[in-house]
Design a protein around this motif. Structure first.
Motif, PDB file in Angstrom:
ATOM      1  N   MET A   1      48.717  29.155  21.109  1.00 47.07           N
ATOM      2  CA  MET A   1      47.893  30.216  21.689  1.00 47.07           C
ATOM      3  C   MET A   1      48.395  31.576  21.201  1.00 47.07           C
ATOM      4  O   MET A   1      49.530  31.940  21.453  1.00 47.07           O
ATOM      5  N   ARG A   2      47.521  32.305  20.480  1.00 45.91           N
ATOM      6  CA  ARG A   2      47.967  33.558  19.871  1.00 45.91           C
ATOM      7  C   ARG A   2      48.039  34.705  20.887  1.00 45.91           C
ATOM      8  O   ARG A   2      48.871  35.582  20.765  1.00 45.91           O
ATOM      9  N   THR A   3      47.124  34.687  21.843  1.00 44.70           N
ATOM     10  CA  THR A   3      47.199  35.730  22.884  1.00 44.70           C
ATOM     11  C   THR A   3      47.228  35.066  24.250  1.00 44.70           C
ATOM     12  O   THR A   3      46.652  34.000  24.443  1.00 44.70           O
ATOM     13  N   LEU A   4      47.886  35.696  25.171  1.00 43.11           N
ATOM     14  CA  LEU A   4      47.982  35.152  26.531  1.00 43.11           C
ATOM     15  C   LEU A   4      46.992  35.907  27.410  1.00 43.11           C
ATOM     16  O   LEU A   4      47.360  36.796  28.182  1.00 43.11           O
ATOM     17  N   LYS A   5      45.732  35.506  27.264  1.00 44.14           N
ATOM     18  CA  LYS A   5      44.638  36.223  27.922  1.00 44.14           C
ATOM     19  C   LYS A   5      44.829  36.350  29.445  1.00 44.14           C
ATOM     20  O   LYS A   5      44.623  37.433  30.001  1.00 44.14           O
ATOM     21  N   PRO A   6      45.188  35.260  30.116  1.00 41.62           N
ATOM     22  CA  PRO A   6      45.322  35.378  31.573  1.00 41.62           C
ATOM     23  C   PRO A   6      46.306  36.466  31.996  1.00 41.62           C
ATOM     24  O   PRO A   6      46.127  37.117  33.032  1.00 41.62           O
ATOM     25  N   LEU A   7      47.346  36.679  31.179  1.00 41.27           N
ATOM     26  CA  LEU A   7      48.327  37.698  31.552  1.00 41.27           C
ATOM     27  C   LEU A   7      47.746  39.111  31.390  1.00 41.27           C
ATOM     28  O   LEU A   7      47.993  39.998  32.210  1.00 41.27           O
ATOM     29  N   PHE A   8      46.945  39.316  30.332  1.00 39.58           N
ATOM     30  CA  PHE A   8      46.325  40.631  30.151  1.00 39.58           C
ATOM     31  C   PHE A   8      45.276  40.899  31.238  1.00 39.58           C
ATOM     32  O   PHE A   8      45.139  42.016  31.727  1.00 39.58           O
ATOM     33  N   GLU A   9      44.568  39.828  31.611  1.00 41.45           N
ATOM     34  CA  GLU A   9      43.595  39.984  32.697  1.00 41.45           C
ATOM     35  C   GLU A   9      44.308  40.311  34.003  1.00 41.45           C
ATOM     36  O   GLU A   9      43.876  41.167  34.774  1.00 41.45           O
ATOM     37  N   GLY A  10      45.401  39.611  34.224  1.00 45.16           N
ATOM     38  CA  GLY A  10      46.210  39.860  35.429  1.00 45.16           C
ATOM     39  C   GLY A  10      46.711  41.294  35.441  1.00 45.16           C
ATOM     40  O   GLY A  10      46.724  41.963  36.477  1.00 45.16           O
ATOM     41  N   ASN A  11      47.125  41.773  34.292  1.00 48.08           N
ATOM     42  CA  ASN A  11      47.635  43.142  34.191  1.00 48.08           C
ATOM     43  C   ASN A  11      46.552  44.160  34.557  1.00 48.08           C
ATOM     44  O   ASN A  11      46.805  45.124  35.293  1.00 48.08           O
ATOM     45  N   LYS A  12      45.333  43.917  34.072  1.00 49.66           N
ATOM     46  CA  LYS A  12      44.220  44.851  34.391  1.00 49.66           C
ATOM     47  C   LYS A  12      43.966  44.887  35.897  1.00 49.66           C
ATOM     48  O   LYS A  12      43.801  45.949  36.480  1.00 49.66           O
ATOM     49  N   ARG A  13      43.935  43.672  36.491  1.00 53.54           N
ATOM     50  CA  ARG A  13      43.709  43.584  37.941  1.00 53.54           C
ATOM     51  C   ARG A  13      44.794  44.347  38.699  1.00 53.54           C
ATOM     52  O   ARG A  13      44.524  45.101  39.628  1.00 53.54           O
ATOM     53  N   TRP A  14      46.035  44.137  38.271  1.00 58.76           N
ATOM     54  CA  TRP A  14      47.193  44.751  38.926  1.00 58.76           C
ATOM     55  C   TRP A  14      47.117  46.280  38.848  1.00 58.76           C
ATOM     56  O   TRP A  14      47.276  46.978  39.854  1.00 58.76           O
ATOM     57  N   ALA A  15      46.847  46.797  37.618  1.00 60.56           N
ATOM     58  CA  ALA A  15      46.796  48.251  37.431  1.00 60.56           C
ATOM     59  C   ALA A  15      45.643  48.868  38.246  1.00 60.56           C
ATOM     60  O   ALA A  15      45.791  49.936  38.847  1.00 60.56           O
ATOM     61  N   GLU A  16      44.501  48.151  38.285  1.00 65.04           N
ATOM     62  CA  GLU A  16      43.352  48.653  39.052  1.00 65.04           C
ATOM     63  C   GLU A  16      43.684  48.722  40.540  1.00 65.04           C
ATOM     64  O   GLU A  16      43.356  49.692  41.217  1.00 65.04           O
ATOM     65  N   LYS A  17      44.334  47.668  41.017  1.00 62.69           N
ATOM     66  CA  LYS A  17      44.682  47.599  42.447  1.00 62.69           C
ATOM     67  C   LYS A  17      45.582  48.776  42.828  1.00 62.69           C
ATOM     68  O   LYS A  17      45.409  49.409  43.863  1.00 62.69           O
ATOM     69  N   ILE A  18      46.548  49.056  41.988  1.00 68.70           N
ATOM     70  CA  ILE A  18      47.472  50.165  42.282  1.00 68.70           C
ATOM     71  C   ILE A  18      46.706  51.491  42.271  1.00 68.70           C
ATOM     72  O   ILE A  18      46.872  52.329  43.166  1.00 68.70           O
ATOM     73  N   LYS A  19      45.813  51.663  41.278  1.00 68.19           N
ATOM     74  CA  LYS A  19      45.078  52.931  41.164  1.00 68.19           C
ATOM     75  C   LYS A  19      44.083  53.130  42.317  1.00 68.19           C
ATOM     76  O   LYS A  19      43.792  54.253  42.698  1.00 68.19           O
TER      77      LYS A  19
END
Ligand code: CO
Length: 209
Positions: A1-19
Motif C-alpha cells: 500500500m503506497r499511501t495510508l488513506k485511512p490515516l490521512f482521512e483520520g487526520n482531516k477529521r481530527w483537525a476539523e474537530k479541533i477547529k
C-alpha cells in the motif's frame, strides 16, 4: 500500500474537530510551542503521552524509547532534555514507565533479541542492582511490576544527573523531576512519589533506588 488513506482521512477529521471547538488553535500553535512538561516515556503504542493526561498538542514535549531509558551517552535523549530545559524552560520532567512493558519483560528473560539486547542491558543492570529485593518476591508478576517501577526510579536519578538539570538547579530555577507509572490495564497513572526538586533531594532518591 503506497499511501495510508485511512490515516490521512483520520487526520482531516481530527483537525476539523479541533477547529470546530477552537478556530484559532493551529494558527496559535504555529507561532510558538511553550510546553511546561517534558515527557520521557516508553515507545509502547498503548502509552501515548498527551492523550493519557488529556492535554492538547503543544503542551508536552516528548521523548520516547523502548523501556523509557535515560542513558548518559544517548545523544538523542540528552538533546531532548537539553532543549526542553534550556530553550523551552520546562518546569517538569516526567519519566513515565508502564506495567506490562515489553522491554522490561525482555530484560527478565533469557531469550535473545539481537541488537535490542544491548539496549535492554540497561534494564538487566537494574535487575542485578536490585536482585535481592526483586528475588524476595516469589511471584513473577510482582517482580515484573516492581522492576517496571524500579526502572522508572533509576531513570529519574539519571535525569537528575544530567548537566542541564544540575545547571538549572544551580541557577535557582524551578525544575521538578517526577517518576510515574501507567497501568495499561486500567488507563490509570500512578505517581511513584520520587519527585526531585533540587540536588539534595536527588541524593535521597539515590538512597532509595
Ligand atoms: Co514499555
Amino acid at each position: 500500500m503506497r499511501t495510508l488513506k485511512p490515516l490521512f482521512e483520520g487526520n482531516k477529521r481530527w483537525a476539523e474537530k479541533i477547529k470546530e471547538n477552537d478556530p484559532d488553535f493551529f494558527t496559535r500553535l504555529a507561532n510558538q510551542q511553550a510546553p511546561q512538561y517534558l515527557w520521557i516515556g516508553c515507545s509502547d503504542s498503548r502509552v501515548p503521552a498527551t492523550e493519557i493526561v488529556d492535554l492538547a498538542p503543544g503542551e508536552i514535549f516528548v521523548h520516547r524509547n523502548i523501556a523509557n531509558l535515560v542513558v548518559h551517552s544517548d545523544l538523542n535523549c540528552l538533546s531532548v532534555i537539553q532543549f526542553a530545559v534550556e530553550v523551552l524552560k520546562v518546569k517538569h520532567i516526567i519519566v513515565c514507565g508502564h506495567y506490562g512493558c515489553g522491554g522490561v519483560k525482555a530484560a527478565m528473560g533469557k531469550e535473545k533479541h539481537g541488537l535490542m539486547d544491548n539496549w535492554i542491558q540497561y534494564v538487566r543492570d537494574i535487575y542485578t542492582r536490585h536482585q535481592i529485593v526483586l528475588d524476595a518476591h516469589p511471584d513473577e508478576s510482582a517482580r515484573y511490576n516492581l522492576l517496571c517501577e524500579l526502572n522508572v526510579m533509576e531513570q529519574v536519578w539519571n535525569v537528575c544527573q544530567t548537566t542541564f538539570v544540575q545547571n538549572a538547579w544551580d541557577a535557582g530555577r524551578e525544575l521538578n523531576v517526577h517518576g510515574w507509572i501507567y497501568d495499561v490495564g486500567d488507563g490509570i497513572l500512578r505517581d511513584l512519589d520520587v519527585t526531585v526538586t533540587n540536588r539534595a533531594e536527588s541524593k535521597a532518591i539515590r538512597r532509595r533506588v
